[in-house]
Design a protein around this motif. Structure first.
Motif, PDB file in Angstrom:
ATOM      1  N   ARG A 108       0.851  -1.193   0.000  1.00 30.60           N
ATOM      2  CA  ARG A 108       0.000   0.000   0.000  1.00 30.60           C
ATOM      3  C   ARG A 108       0.888   1.245   0.000  1.00 30.60           C
ATOM      4  N   TYR A 109       0.292   2.368  -0.369  1.00 33.30           N
ATOM      5  CA  TYR A 109       1.022   3.630  -0.328  1.00 33.30           C
ATOM      6  C   TYR A 109       1.050   4.148   1.108  1.00 33.30           C
ATOM      7  N   LEU A 110       2.226   4.492   1.574  1.00 34.79           N
ATOM      8  CA  LEU A 110       2.362   5.021   2.918  1.00 34.79           C
ATOM      9  C   LEU A 110       1.809   6.437   2.997  1.00 34.79           C
ATOM     10  N   TYR A 128       4.112   0.090  -5.225  1.00 34.24           N
ATOM     11  CA  TYR A 128       4.030   0.587  -3.852  1.00 34.24           C
ATOM     12  C   TYR A 128       5.428   0.778  -3.267  1.00 34.24           C
ATOM     13  N   GLU A 129       6.283  -0.199  -3.466  1.00 42.62           N
ATOM     14  CA  GLU A 129       7.627  -0.138  -2.895  1.00 42.62           C
ATOM     15  C   GLU A 129       8.424   1.028  -3.469  1.00 42.62           C
ATOM     16  N   ALA A 130       8.361   1.207  -4.774  1.00 40.61           N
ATOM     17  CA  ALA A 130       9.103   2.307  -5.401  1.00 40.61           C
ATOM     18  C   ALA A 130       8.613   3.661  -4.876  1.00 40.61           C
ATOM     19  N   ALA A 131       7.287   3.807  -4.794  1.00 39.21           N
ATOM     20  CA  ALA A 131       6.730   5.074  -4.306  1.00 39.21           C
ATOM     21  C   ALA A 131       7.064   5.292  -2.834  1.00 39.21           C
ATOM     22  N   ASN A 132       7.056   4.229  -2.052  1.00 32.99           N
ATOM     23  CA  ASN A 132       7.282   4.376  -0.614  1.00 32.99           C
ATOM     24  C   ASN A 132       8.745   4.670  -0.281  1.00 32.99           C
ATOM     25  N   VAL A 133       9.676   4.115  -1.059  1.00 32.73           N
ATOM     26  CA  VAL A 133      11.088   4.460  -0.852  1.00 32.73           C
ATOM     27  C   VAL A 133      11.282   5.957  -1.075  1.00 32.73           C
ATOM     28  N   ALA A 134      10.708   6.475  -2.165  1.00 32.24           N
ATOM     29  CA  ALA A 134      10.827   7.905  -2.454  1.00 32.24           C
ATOM     30  C   ALA A 134      10.123   8.746  -1.384  1.00 32.24           C
ATOM     31  N   PHE A 135       8.975   8.270  -0.917  1.00 29.93           N
ATOM     32  CA  PHE A 135       8.202   9.018   0.086  1.00 29.93           C
ATOM     33  C   PHE A 135       8.968   9.095   1.409  1.00 29.93           C
ATOM     34  N   ILE A 136       9.565   7.985   1.825  1.00 35.60           N
ATOM     35  CA  ILE A 136      10.320   7.993   3.080  1.00 35.60           C
ATOM     36  C   ILE A 136      11.529   8.911   2.971  1.00 35.60           C
ATOM     37  N   ARG A 137      12.199   8.885   1.812  1.00 36.72           N
ATOM     38  CA  ARG A 137      13.347   9.771   1.623  1.00 36.72           C
ATOM     39  C   ARG A 137      12.927  11.237   1.738  1.00 36.72           C
TER      40      ARG A 137
END
Length: 364
Positions: A284-286, A346-355
């Motif tokens: 899921r998107y964080l 989801y994983e690609a978007a969440n890595v960028a979001f956490i950064r």
């Protein structure tokens, strides 16, 4: 009266004794009396009609008035007492299923959201409007279908029940909560709240005491608030559709705030049990609520565990030691050989979001 011909005294409707001419009767005076009586009657009738309309007007306005129990819920929850703006529409049936009672929970007199065995006509796939968009009724029907699926899985024991605190439970679909229920008395509030999620988004909320509020959401927009003054008589519910009004937005904010706070709590509790910092980051998107409260080190671990799920090894000895201690981790891919193309959306978007979050917080 006097004769119009000779001026002698004469009686109306009789022959004149002087000239013998027939005298006219007093018709005009009779007509005036009749008209006067009719006028008085008309005034009385209009006054009576006006009085009746004046008495009925408050009852007519009461259809759009704030239900009394909503005010009581406001007093308990801090949400506003004013009823949402928009046209009130009485419906013939309420097919929202009832929340399944839990063995350890007090039994409520509830009409609740609908059971999984909804009538066939409520299970139809939503149809698009003529312009291709979904109507509110279509969206509500889709939400009901999602609710039915969650309830069916919950009653069949397909979810793991997770106790968050006293009188608050979450039913976990893997690493994500599908349903969270707060029993009456939880957090000091004397009514039950139930929240249902799909793909990490709140879709349906039920606030229930003697009366009940059902709220239907799409992308955090409250599509419909359905109010029943008596929770046991759901067929007497009234629908309030619309958005943008102060009352409507306030009810939306109350449900969203509590639902997503509990969602984050459930994810963190599941993470503590599973060994993941953010167990749902691959499905899921964080949201910012997922990261709020995490330390710089926890954010770093949450970002790198997305890589670790795919077997990446780490050059930082402390980071490598952390993941080696996780039961789910198998490090097989050297850091220089790792390709981020293995990430799903989801994983690609969440890595960028956490950064981005780490940068905003000054962690990077």
């Amino acid at each position: 009266m006097r004769c119009r011909n000779c001026g002698s005294k004469a009686r109306p409707g009789r022959y004149c004794s002087g000239c013998g001419m027939l005298q006219p009767p007093r018709v005009a005076k009779g007509l005036k009396a009749a008209v006067g009586i009719l006028g008085v009657l008309a005034i009385v009738l209009l006054s009576a009609v006006g009085y009746v309309l004046l008495k009925l007007e408050p009852q007519r306005r009461a259809v759009n008035a704030p239900p009394a129990m909503l005010a009581e819920l406001r007093d308990a929850s801090g949400a506003p007492a004013r009823e949402p703006s928009g046209t009130a529409q009485e419906t013939q049936q309420d097919v929202v299923p009832e929340t399944a009672a839990q063995p350890d929970a007090p039994k409520l007199q509830s009409a609740g959201p609908e059971t999984a065995q909804t009538p066939a006509e409520e299970q139809d796939t939503p149809e698009a409007a003529a312009d291709g968009t979904q109507t509110v009724d279509d969206e509500v029907k889709a939400i009901r279908a999602e609710f039915n699926a969650i309830e069916e899985n919950r009653q069949a024991g397909r979810y793991e029940k997770l106790a968050l605190r006293q009188s608050v439970s979450a039913w976990m679909d893997g690493s994500e909560p599908a349903c969270i229920v707060l029993r009456s008395g939880a957090d000091g509030l004397d009514f039950e709240r139930s929240y249902y999620f799909e793909d990490g988004m709140l879709r349906f909320a039920l606030l229930e005491a003697d009366d009940a509020c059902r709220l239907y959401f799409k992308d955090d927009v409250l599509l419909r608030l359905r109010y029943a003054e008596d929770a046991r008589k759901a067929s007497d519910s009234v629908d309030y559709d619309g958005s943008g009004g102060a009352e409507y937005d306030a009810w939306r904010e109350f449900a969203l705030s509590e639902a997503y706070t509990l969602y984050a709590d459930a994810c963190q509790a599941a993470a503590a049990q599973s060994g993941y910092v953010l167990p749902g980051s691959d499905s899921r998107y964080l949201r910012e609520d997922d990261l709020r409260g995490l330390t710089a080190e926890e954010c770093r671990l949450a970002r790198n565990e997305i890589f670790a799920r795919h077997g990446r090894r780490f050059e930082d000895p402390a980071l490598q030691a952390y993941f080696d201690a996780c039961s789910w981790y198998t490090g097989t891919v050297a850091a220089e050989d790792f390709d981020e193309s293995v990430f799903n959306e989801y994983e690609a978007a969440n890595v960028a979001f956490i950064r981005e979050y780490e940068t905003a917080m000054g962690y990077r």
